[in-house]
Design a protein around this motif. Structure first.
Motif, short mmCIF file in Angstrom:
data_model
loop_
_atom_site.label_atom_id
_atom_site.label_comp_id
_atom_site.label_asym_id
_atom_site.label_seq_id
_atom_site.Cartn_x
_atom_site.Cartn_y
_atom_site.Cartn_z
N ILE A 54 -5.80 48.46 7.93
CA ILE A 54 -4.74 47.63 8.49
C ILE A 54 -3.40 48.07 7.91
O ILE A 54 -3.27 48.25 6.70
CB ILE A 54 -4.97 46.13 8.13
CG1 ILE A 54 -6.34 45.66 8.56
CG2 ILE A 54 -3.85 45.26 8.68
CD1 ILE A 54 -6.57 45.67 10.04
N ARG A 55 -2.42 48.24 8.78
CA ARG A 55 -1.04 48.51 8.36
C ARG A 55 -0.14 47.61 9.21
O ARG A 55 -0.40 47.42 10.40
CB ARG A 55 -0.68 49.97 8.59
CG ARG A 55 -1.39 50.93 7.70
CD ARG A 55 -0.90 52.37 7.90
NE ARG A 55 -1.31 52.96 9.15
CZ ARG A 55 -2.49 53.54 9.38
NH1 ARG A 55 -3.39 53.61 8.43
NH2 ARG A 55 -2.78 54.06 10.54
N VAL A 56 0.90 47.10 8.61
CA VAL A 56 1.89 46.33 9.36
C VAL A 56 3.19 47.12 9.30
O VAL A 56 3.71 47.41 8.21
CB VAL A 56 2.07 44.91 8.78
CG1 VAL A 56 3.15 44.17 9.54
CG2 VAL A 56 0.75 44.15 8.83
N ARG A 57 3.69 47.49 10.47
CA ARG A 57 4.93 48.26 10.58
C ARG A 57 5.82 47.56 11.60
O ARG A 57 5.40 47.29 12.73
CB ARG A 57 4.66 49.70 11.04
CG ARG A 57 3.73 50.49 10.13
CD ARG A 57 4.40 50.77 8.77
NE ARG A 57 3.59 51.61 7.92
CZ ARG A 57 2.70 51.17 7.04
NH1 ARG A 57 2.49 49.88 6.90
NH2 ARG A 57 2.02 52.01 6.29
N ALA A 58 7.05 47.29 11.18
CA ALA A 58 8.03 46.63 12.05
C ALA A 58 7.45 45.37 12.69
O ALA A 58 7.65 45.11 13.87
CB ALA A 58 8.53 47.61 13.12
N GLY A 59 6.71 44.60 11.91
CA GLY A 59 6.14 43.35 12.39
C GLY A 59 4.91 43.49 13.26
O GLY A 59 4.35 42.50 13.71
N GLU A 60 4.47 44.71 13.51
CA GLU A 60 3.28 44.94 14.34
C GLU A 60 2.10 45.32 13.46
O GLU A 60 2.20 46.18 12.60
CB GLU A 60 3.55 46.07 15.34
CG GLU A 60 2.39 46.32 16.28
CD GLU A 60 2.67 47.47 17.25
OE1 GLU A 60 1.71 47.85 17.94
OE2 GLU A 60 3.79 48.00 17.29
N THR A 61 0.97 44.66 13.69
CA THR A 61 -0.26 44.97 12.94
C THR A 61 -0.98 46.11 13.64
O THR A 61 -1.32 46.01 14.81
CB THR A 61 -1.17 43.74 12.86
OG1 THR A 61 -0.46 42.68 12.20
CG2 THR A 61 -2.44 44.04 12.08
N LEU A 62 -1.19 47.18 12.89
CA LEU A 62 -1.89 48.34 13.42
C LEU A 62 -3.28 48.38 12.80
O LEU A 62 -3.43 48.34 11.58
CB LEU A 62 -1.13 49.63 13.07
CG LEU A 62 0.35 49.65 13.48
CD1 LEU A 62 1.05 50.84 12.86
CD2 LEU A 62 0.46 49.66 14.99
N ILE A 63 -4.30 48.44 13.63
CA ILE A 63 -5.68 48.41 13.17
C ILE A 63 -6.32 49.75 13.54
O ILE A 63 -6.27 50.19 14.68
CB ILE A 63 -6.47 47.26 13.84
CG1 ILE A 63 -5.78 45.92 13.53
CG2 ILE A 63 -7.92 47.25 13.38
CD1 ILE A 63 -6.29 44.77 14.35
N THR A 64 -6.92 50.40 12.52
CA THR A 64 -7.56 51.69 12.73
C THR A 64 -9.00 51.58 12.24
O THR A 64 -9.25 51.09 11.14
CB THR A 64 -6.85 52.80 11.92
OG1 THR A 64 -5.47 52.78 12.27
CG2 THR A 64 -7.44 54.16 12.19
#
Length: 111
Positions: A54-64
């Protein structure tokens, strides 16, 4: 002082829990940790194929699916030790069977 051992190895050769329990090297390591009364816990981790990053960038949660980085080595487990100092943690970590073909990263715990 508490230390965490990050136990790293190539995921291509994952022994089963039964194989680890019967392995003389793992038995000797566990006895040494018990003899020193240094063990404070630990856990074996499931394969990286079951990981989620999980990464949060510019308020968006990115799930890999899988690990953050493509790598041959992975963290397969942790041991938590209580040691007098880093030298004792190194002594114990050097006896871990995975130190022979993988690596053991020692990290002090913030307390």
């Amino acid at each position: 002082m508490k230390y965490v051992l990050l136990i790293c190895d190539d995921e291509a050769s994952i022994p089963s829990p039964a194989e680890i329990a019967a392995d003389p090297a793992h038995i000797d390591y566990a006895r040494e940790v018990d003899r020193r009364q240094a063990g404070r816990g630990g856990a074996r981790l499931r394969p990286v194929a079951e990981a989620t990053t999980i990464r949060v960038r510019a308020g968006e949660t990115l799930i890999t699916d899988g690990p953050f980085a493509e790598t041959k080595d992975f963290i397969g487990g942790i041991d938590i030790l209580e040691c007098a100092d880093l030298n004792e943690a190194i002594e114990i970590a050097s006896r871990h069977p995975y130190a022979l073909h993988g690596s053991i990263e020692i990290r002090p715990v913030w307390e």
